[in-house]
Design a protein around this motif. Structure first.
Motif, PDB file in Angstrom:
ATOM      1  N   ILE A  93      19.147  -7.539  -0.202  1.00  0.00           N
ATOM      2  CA  ILE A  93      19.399  -8.634   0.746  1.00  0.00           C
ATOM      3  C   ILE A  93      18.147  -9.099   1.485  1.00  0.00           C
ATOM      4  CG2 ILE A  93      21.843  -8.106   1.095  1.00  0.00           C
ATOM      5  CD1 ILE A  93      21.006  -6.689   3.738  1.00  0.00           C
ATOM      6  N   TRP A  94      17.033  -8.399   1.348  1.00  0.00           N
ATOM      7  CA  TRP A  94      15.815  -8.691   2.101  1.00  0.00           C
ATOM      8  C   TRP A  94      15.058  -9.852   1.466  1.00  0.00           C
ATOM      9  CZ3 TRP A  94      11.624  -4.390   3.124  1.00  0.00           C
ATOM     10  CH2 TRP A  94      10.672  -4.870   4.027  1.00  0.00           C
ATOM     11  N   ASN A  95      14.884 -10.938   2.191  1.00  0.00           N
ATOM     12  CA  ASN A  95      14.082 -12.066   1.735  1.00  0.00           C
ATOM     13  C   ASN A  95      12.630 -11.788   2.134  1.00  0.00           C
ATOM     14  OD1 ASN A  95      12.724 -14.443   1.290  1.00  0.00           O
ATOM     15  ND2 ASN A  95      14.378 -15.756   2.030  1.00  0.00           N
ATOM     16  N   LYS A  96      11.880 -11.231   1.201  1.00  0.00           N
ATOM     17  CA  LYS A  96      10.492 -10.861   1.472  1.00  0.00           C
ATOM     18  C   LYS A  96       9.538 -12.048   1.356  1.00  0.00           C
ATOM     19  CE  LYS A  96      10.848  -6.033   0.200  1.00  0.00           C
ATOM     20  NZ  LYS A  96      10.324  -4.944  -0.621  1.00  0.00           N
ATOM     21  N   ASP A  97      10.062 -13.203   0.932  1.00  0.00           N
ATOM     22  CA  ASP A  97       9.218 -14.395   0.819  1.00  0.00           C
ATOM     23  C   ASP A  97       8.827 -14.950   2.174  1.00  0.00           C
ATOM     24  OD1 ASP A  97       9.359 -14.218  -1.946  1.00  0.00           O
ATOM     25  OD2 ASP A  97      11.066 -15.588  -2.080  1.00  0.00           O
ATOM     26  N   VAL A  98       9.619 -14.636   3.193  1.00  0.00           N
ATOM     27  CA  VAL A  98       9.343 -15.116   4.540  1.00  0.00           C
ATOM     28  C   VAL A  98       8.785 -13.941   5.336  1.00  0.00           C
ATOM     29  CG1 VAL A  98      10.309 -16.113   6.641  1.00  0.00           C
ATOM     30  CG2 VAL A  98      11.205 -16.797   4.400  1.00  0.00           C
ATOM     31  N   LYS A  99       7.576 -14.087   5.817  1.00  0.00           N
ATOM     32  CA  LYS A  99       6.911 -13.020   6.580  1.00  0.00           C
ATOM     33  C   LYS A  99       7.024 -13.315   8.071  1.00  0.00           C
ATOM     34  CE  LYS A  99       5.272 -11.073   2.860  1.00  0.00           C
ATOM     35  NZ  LYS A  99       6.144 -10.175   2.193  1.00  0.00           N
ATOM     36  N   PRO A 100       7.811 -12.518   8.785  1.00  0.00           N
ATOM     37  CA  PRO A 100       7.901 -12.735  10.231  1.00  0.00           C
ATOM     38  C   PRO A 100       6.608 -12.361  10.925  1.00  0.00           C
ATOM     39  CG  PRO A 100       9.172 -10.815   9.589  1.00  0.00           C
ATOM     40  CD  PRO A 100       8.642 -11.436   8.322  1.00  0.00           C
ATOM     41  N   GLU A 101       6.328 -13.049  12.009  1.00  0.00           N
ATOM     42  CA  GLU A 101       5.143 -12.741  12.807  1.00  0.00           C
ATOM     43  C   GLU A 101       5.578 -12.000  14.053  1.00  0.00           C
ATOM     44  OE1 GLU A 101       2.841 -16.222  13.587  1.00  0.00           O
ATOM     45  OE2 GLU A 101       3.040 -16.934  11.536  1.00  0.00           O
ATOM     46  N   PHE A 102       4.917 -10.871  14.331  1.00  0.00           N
ATOM     47  CA  PHE A 102       5.249 -10.084  15.528  1.00  0.00           C
ATOM     48  C   PHE A 102       4.039 -10.019  16.419  1.00  0.00           C
ATOM     49  CE2 PHE A 102       8.138  -8.283  12.314  1.00  0.00           C
ATOM     50  CZ  PHE A 102       9.310  -8.656  12.914  1.00  0.00           C
TER      51      PHE A 102
END
Length: 102
Positions: A93-102
């Motif tokens: 289920i993990w969409n790794k194409d989108v990289k969140p910014e923290f």
């Protein structure tokens, strides 16, 4: 015993809300966009810490994503950390194409 309810009044964002009897004690804020389930925020009341309620919310969200064929974009720090710690558990289920910014 705490119970998770998915609540969406038709307007986004929606939420997985955690209730102990009739009292809301936690939430996970989400939004569905183009086949993705964006997870923005997870919070459990301070006095409920250490009871596994964050994981209970996470499990409910993951089950929902799977049953609705959604990919998850973990913008919430808690969810992102759990996905990184347990990549095999959430690989489907993990969409790794989108990289969140923290």
């Amino acid at each position: 015993m705490a119970e998770v309810k998915f609540q969406n009044d038709g307007a986004e964002p929606a939420a997985f809300n955690l209730f102990d009897h009739d009292k809301k004690i936690g939430e996970m804020i989400v939004e569905t966009i183009d086949g993705n389930l964006k997870v923005y925020h997870t919070e459990v009341d301070e006095d409920q810490a250490g009871k596994g309620y964050g994981k209970k919310l996470l499990d409910a969200m993951a089950d929902y994503a799977r049953s609705n064929q959604l990919k998850v974009i973990p913008l919430c720090t808690y969810v992102a950390l759990q996905f990184k710690r347990h990549p095999d558990e959430y690989a489907d289920i993990w969409n790794k194409d989108v990289k969140p910014e923290f």
